[in-house]
Enzyme design. Structure first.
Site, PDB file in Angstrom:
ATOM      1  N   LEU D 227      47.372 -96.329 -71.412  1.00 60.25           N
ATOM      2  CA  LEU D 227      47.562 -95.636 -70.131  1.00 60.25           C
ATOM      3  C   LEU D 227      49.042 -95.542 -69.724  1.00 60.25           C
ATOM      4  CD1 LEU D 227      46.091 -94.351 -67.679  1.00 60.25           C
ATOM      5  CD2 LEU D 227      46.191 -96.599 -66.595  1.00 60.25           C
ATOM      6  N   ASP D 228      49.514 -94.331 -69.468  1.00 66.29           N
ATOM      7  CA  ASP D 228      50.876 -94.078 -68.966  1.00 66.29           C
ATOM      8  C   ASP D 228      51.965 -94.657 -69.872  1.00 66.29           C
ATOM      9  OD1 ASP D 228      49.758 -92.830 -66.765  1.00 66.29           O
ATOM     10  OD2 ASP D 228      49.720 -94.648 -65.574  1.00 66.29           O
TER      11      ASP D 228
END
Lengths: 284, 284, 284, 284
Positions: D227-228
């Site tokens: 994530l990210d």
């Protein structure tokens, strides 16, 4: 709950702040914001206050009257008092460029702007569909050399009929006459596509390209009789290089113009700008 | 002419501003600066005032006493009052990097900083010649695992002997212990070479390079027990690209660190920073 | 290992890149950097290459000769070839302001600048102690209306005696004559304390204050006969507000001037700047 | 006139640049752009070229075949070759936030984006009217925990049916599954509303407010399984202060998100981005 915003400027002297805050306290107000500035060169004092009044009997008009009698004369103040209940009315003047228009209407739609837009004026029909999409009345007032005076009279009629508070030239591309300016002093906001005072006048991106600058800018200012020389509200810049063509500068500049103009509109609509001596004090 | 600066924070309620400004007027002061802030989430009120007193008999101590009796208890205020005649005393802690040292001493020399530097402490001798050039006493206090406690006691002795107001870690490269922090709460300013909270801890430029960020930063903050997690005073950033090596990031970062740290020092020395809830209110 | 940097510009036409890279390969070079630019308005091609040569017999002079015979005439190129072994020699011209001087010498000392500084010239004695601290020869050449011509002759003597490659006016505060400019075309770097072309000439911070701009800037450019109108190398800006006095603008500007000038010096010293048509191509 | 763009990366070694430029010259191409980069840590070479071919018989497919046979194997290159005649096809995934959508479609309409948008997908119906206004097909594919898998299959069907080249998550607010990511590696562009790696995950503006940062940011990156944490394409920041509420940060952030995402989209669509080692090389 009533909330008012007070803007004051006057010659600087002792006890202004205490006198004003004391007056508000006596009137039953609770000051929730205060900021002040003194221009030491000109010896001018500026203040912005927000005050809340909880008593049911509060009347902005009565407060203004009392404020005037108690304070204004003694300090020889220039002053404005606004009720937070009244949203300022903004007229949008546009031409053929759509980027500032889209940007302002998008923010208006999303509730980001504390104002009303009773109508849009344009000298061309090109952007009418955008006004229609956003359901804002659109007035087509063509401007030619010969019709310029008539056109301006029509504009003035509209402005007065809708009790417009301020005008935004969102890349309007026409020079506004002294008649309009004198009726809306420091109330006509323009976006100029350069970091003023560099590149006054037409085609600033072309001039910036020719000069080989490494930074371009945009400037939002109040319109005065002298071209691009009015009080500056907001400026921003972007870095550029030799790789950017004039078209690239224009494209990069569009993003600057949008943000600079919308910031200036927000500052004005939120009564955060004071003008004196062809400069602005921005209480942000 | 006497001039004082007042910093206040307390629970927000009605009439604080009017009460304070009224009190100052009654004491014969002319308010020349006022700014205030309300944290609506925490319901805390902050205010910073500067006031001038022209009467010969003015005494800052008397004013403090009167302020305390009249206002502090009623509003349950935390407050500080400074006379503009007293410059804060800053101790500089350094190690082997010279860029922040040169920058701060250059500004100090040119009169840009409103403070005194009674001495410089370093765990290495490398930068002593710079201190000598600028004629600032230099104390070499080596720090090893075994001597860390003794070293800190020597530092504390120096700090107390010179009645130091605040400490600046100008790339000091040592973790400061809880003992020192507790004696100088929100009075130890560090410069961290990243835009916190990204890249906490050692070698942030290496981490930034590895992550491939397009922006690097520097952060000046007050030191708390938790590493690089104290209240942030100032931050700035610079754009970088794939063409920059770690060495390039370090070089670019030096310029950021200098400016960010010196700005934080100026804000602190000019009593423009208030701390609460691990955050800062900056009245700039 | 020998490393050279090649700068070329000429009318744009087909096959320049392939011809040049092919030539270098045939000479036994490995190209480690190439960048190019085409000005489509003027139809001019620019290229910068770095190439490494591992053979012991490599001679920069022979390479230049071969380059000239093989390529230059055919493409009608303007060209420069530099050996990485030769550091450019920079003369520093200063007056009474010390911030750019401190900044450049600090970077010089730390090894950040790829150049040599054989001497510093000043029309005043004020900053001699700084030159002494950094152990750089300092020449005091006073300049008055009457002695201006003599002073310049002395400067030229020094410049020639030390085979200076380029001159940096680090807030020199004197207008350089056409004689000096013509001997060092695009080799005299000035720092002007505004975002040119705004506020040409003396006291730009005063003009910026008077105009009420929201952004100030600094510009480094090559000196030409027309004042502040030479090719721009680097610019940067800082946001300001109504709260900043002229003195504040000057202080904020100092930080801009330092960074902008040192960046321009680095670009020039690393042979990353090409000039044409009163503009620069910066291969950074 | 045919124009192609070539992207190459491989282990760094001698003569790559000369070999490639020589090959293009032999094929009758005129190189109009070349840029290259070497990652010295990883010893990887990157190059981007644009070349024009005037002969009528030119075929991109033939060129690719010849390129592969002549160069790719010898240097063990990873390579991509694009004809300028083929615009990349971009799918827009949106949810309820309209600011990035308005911004991208406004630029698309004005011809600023060199791409096609065959359709828009959303898990909500709220923004359908905007898609309708801009006359872009809108597919409503609701996503719940239970239907997530089905929804993704529908998305994949659409993507394949329209031969989509890359996907833009314009504040899509849903986590994209590994299945989709693996089919579009480094071809899904997300906008995250913080300066990564600070404030990964949900509600970054709330976290920024709580931490008391003085700068907020936005980051556009390729989506990877973590994530990210994918390769960063573009970042930008804005200064904030204690006066900004969370709502203010969100509003200021919207302007960042729009510009950062549209810049990333332009870089990707113009084939200026190369990815390796979870980082990007941007040839801008």
């Amino acid at each position: 709950m009533n909330k008012i915003t007070i803007l004051i400027h006057c010659k600087d002297r002792s006890n202004i702040i205490a006198s004003v805050t004391n007056f508000i306290a006596k009137e039953g107000g609770n000051i929730v914001y205060v900021d002040q500035h003194v221009d030491r060169e000109q010896n001018i004092f500026f203040m912005r206050l927000e005050s809340e009044f909880t008593k049911d009997s509060f009347s902005t008009d009565d407060f203004k009257e009392s404020f005037k009698n108690t304070l204004v004369n003694g300090f020889d103040m220039k002053w404005r008092i606004y009720s937070s209940e009244v949203k300022p009315k903004m007229a949008l003047f546009i031409s053929k460029y759509d980027h500032c228009l889209y940007d302002l209407l998008g923010r208006y739609n999303s509730g980001e702007l504390n104002l009303e837009i009773p109508f849009i004026v344009s000298n061309h029909l090109d952007l009418k569909p955008i006004a229609d999409n956003f359901k804002i009345p659109f007035h087509h007032i063509p401007v030619t050399k010969d019709t310029k005076n008539d056109a301006e009279n029509k504009q003035l009629e509209l402005l007065e009929a809708h009790r417009i508070d301020f005008i935004v030239l969102a890349r309007y591309m026409q020079i506004v006459s002294g008649k309009l300016i004198s009726k809306y002093p420091n109330k006509i906001i323009n976006i100029h596509h350069s970091f003023l005072p560099a590149f006054v006048g037409a085609k600033p991106y072309h001039s910036a390209y020719k000069r080989g600058v490494k930074i371009i800018g945009a400037t939002s200012h109040y319109v005065t009789e002298e071209l691009d020389a009015g009080p500056i509200i907001e400026q921003d810049v972007a870095h550029v290089s030799h790789t950017h063509s004039i078209q690239d500068l224009i494209a990069k500049g569009r993003d600057l113009e949008k943000i600079v103009l919308s910031n200036a509109v927000k500052l004005h609509a939120n009564r955060k700008v004071m003008v004196y001596n062809n400069k602005t004090v921005i209480f942000s």
